[in-house]
Scaffold this active site. Structure first.
Site, PDB file in Angstrom:
ATOM      1  N   LYS A  49       7.558 101.057  28.421  1.00 50.60           N
ATOM      2  CA  LYS A  49       7.240 101.835  29.622  1.00 50.60           C
ATOM      3  C   LYS A  49       6.921 100.903  30.787  1.00 50.60           C
ATOM      4  O   LYS A  49       7.386 101.115  31.909  1.00 50.60           O
ATOM      5  CB  LYS A  49       6.059 102.774  29.333  1.00 50.60           C
ATOM      6  CG  LYS A  49       6.466 103.959  28.472  1.00 50.60           C
ATOM      7  CD  LYS A  49       5.302 104.713  27.863  1.00 50.60           C
ATOM      8  CE  LYS A  49       5.845 105.775  26.896  1.00 50.60           C
ATOM      9  NZ  LYS A  49       4.825 106.406  26.067  1.00 50.60           N
ATOM     10  N   GLN A  93      -1.390 107.559  25.476  1.00 55.37           N
ATOM     11  CA  GLN A  93      -0.440 107.326  24.383  1.00 55.37           C
ATOM     12  C   GLN A  93      -0.935 107.960  23.082  1.00 55.37           C
ATOM     13  O   GLN A  93      -2.057 107.715  22.652  1.00 55.37           O
ATOM     14  CB  GLN A  93      -0.239 105.805  24.206  1.00 55.37           C
ATOM     15  CG  GLN A  93       0.810 105.423  23.204  1.00 55.37           C
ATOM     16  CD  GLN A  93       2.227 105.813  23.640  1.00 55.37           C
ATOM     17  OE1 GLN A  93       2.618 105.633  24.785  1.00 55.37           O
ATOM     18  NE2 GLN A  93       2.992 106.372  22.711  1.00 55.37           N
ATOM     19  N   ASP A 116       3.293 113.795  31.043  1.00 58.97           N
ATOM     20  CA  ASP A 116       3.931 114.239  29.794  1.00 58.97           C
ATOM     21  C   ASP A 116       4.109 115.761  29.746  1.00 58.97           C
ATOM     22  O   ASP A 116       4.772 116.285  28.859  1.00 58.97           O
ATOM     23  CB  ASP A 116       3.060 113.831  28.593  1.00 58.97           C
ATOM     24  CG  ASP A 116       3.457 112.481  28.032  1.00 58.97           C
ATOM     25  OD1 ASP A 116       4.635 112.118  28.172  1.00 58.97           O
ATOM     26  OD2 ASP A 116       2.591 111.807  27.446  1.00 58.97           O
TER      27      ASP A 116
END
Ligand code: NDP
Length: 279
Positions: A49, A93, A116
């Site tokens: 990322k 995460q 997300d």
């Protein structure tokens, strides 16, 4: 032979498109990733990322927290990021260490920074067809189909897997694209027959090579979302790739859906940045 859907190549094109757009902004978007603990796979994802942010011109920061970080401490870090005007998007995460309640953490991220799209408000917007960002992996699947001009409307899509991260949001996005959607899971009966009925088969169950050739209809389209590490250290999808060459299109693993997830993360961050700039 089935046509290969090259997710890696498409993701590179998308990232170069985002790079051009980001360059037109004086104030750059910023993505903050919070990583708790030492999960090796998570560490690899986070580095990928960071690398992608650098490629497209998005600022990135990774906050690494100790495995024993308390839930309240993590929430206070997120709270600080929620208030920080220089932060466009926050990603915590997953998976989190067991002592931390994942739901509480996803609730703590401000919906407008929830890149997300896991916050219940954003899930609600997705389900009602009003989302402005969507979960990255399902969004990447839809984008791949569009980029390959593979029609979705009217087709029977079967998704194997009903997680909140992949299966369920993918079902909603396919519905919004006018597919007829079946969601299968571990309690589904006659799974093979259901899969054999699919025009579009999306495998997201997390079992290497589970979908065999006889699960697949001639000429169908296969999206293999699974990423599994085999005993020899290689990555393998949920689909037995070599047995499924009677499909018309298939995504490989690696270089299929995986790189699209990261490209969509970049896209979501940029969409959020533009939304903030317009306020
Ligand atoms: P989860 O473990 O959260 O969900 C798995 C789903 O598969 C569950 O709904 C489960 O059913 C179902 N399932 C398990 N076994 C069977 C079976 N024998 N028959 C039918 N259904 C079954 O996984 P995720 O959704 O998080 O991930 C799925 C896969 O996708 C993994 O390999 C993961 O690594 C990969 N992945 C890939 C990403 C990418 O970027 N390409 C991103 C995210 C995930 P039940 O609900 O009944 O338990």
């Amino acid at each position: 032979m089935a046509n290969i859907i090259d997710g890696k190549a498409v993701s590179e094109i998308i990232k170069s498109e985002i790079k051009i757009e980001v360059a037109t902004f004086d104030i750059k978007p910023k993505l903050v990733v919070v990583l708790v603990g030492n999960d090796k796979a998570s560490e690899v994802y986070v580095r990928t990322k960071e690398k992608s942010c650098l490629e497209v011109g998005i600022l990135s920061e990774t906050i690494r927290l100790d495995e024993n970080t308390k839930e309240a401490e993590l929430i206070s870090v997120i709270d600080r990021l929620n208030k920080d005007k220089t932060v466009t998007a926050i990603l915590c995460q997953l998976p989190l260490p067991r002592h931390i309640n994942e739901h509480n953490i996803l609730l703590a991220i401000a919906p407008k920074k929830d890149v997300d799209c896991f916050h219940p408000i954003n899930v609600g917007l997705l389900v009602s067809g009003n989302s402005y960002v969507e979960p990255c992996t399902p969004k990447g699947c839809i984008e791949l189909l569009h980029r390959y001009n593979i029609g979705i409307e009217g087709r029977h899509a079967v998704i194997v897997g009903r997680s909140n991260i992949v299966g369920k949001p993918l079902a909603h996005l396919l519905l919004q694209n006018n597919a007829t959607v079946t969601i299968a899971h571990s309690k589904t009966r006659n799974l093979k027959e259901i899969c054999r009925n699919a025009d579009l088969l999306c495998a997201a169950l997390g079992i290497a090579g589970f979908i065999k050739g006889d699960y697949v209809k001639e000429g169908s389209v296969i999206l293999d979302i699974g990423i599994n590490r085999t005993s020899d250290g290689k990555l393998k999808g949920d689909v037995e790739f070599d047995e499924c060459q009677h499909a018309s299109y298939i995504t490989p693993v690696p270089k299929g859906v995986g790189p699209m997830t990261i490209a969509m993360l970049m896209k979501n961050t940029f969409i959020m940045h533009k939304a903030n700039m317009n306020k």
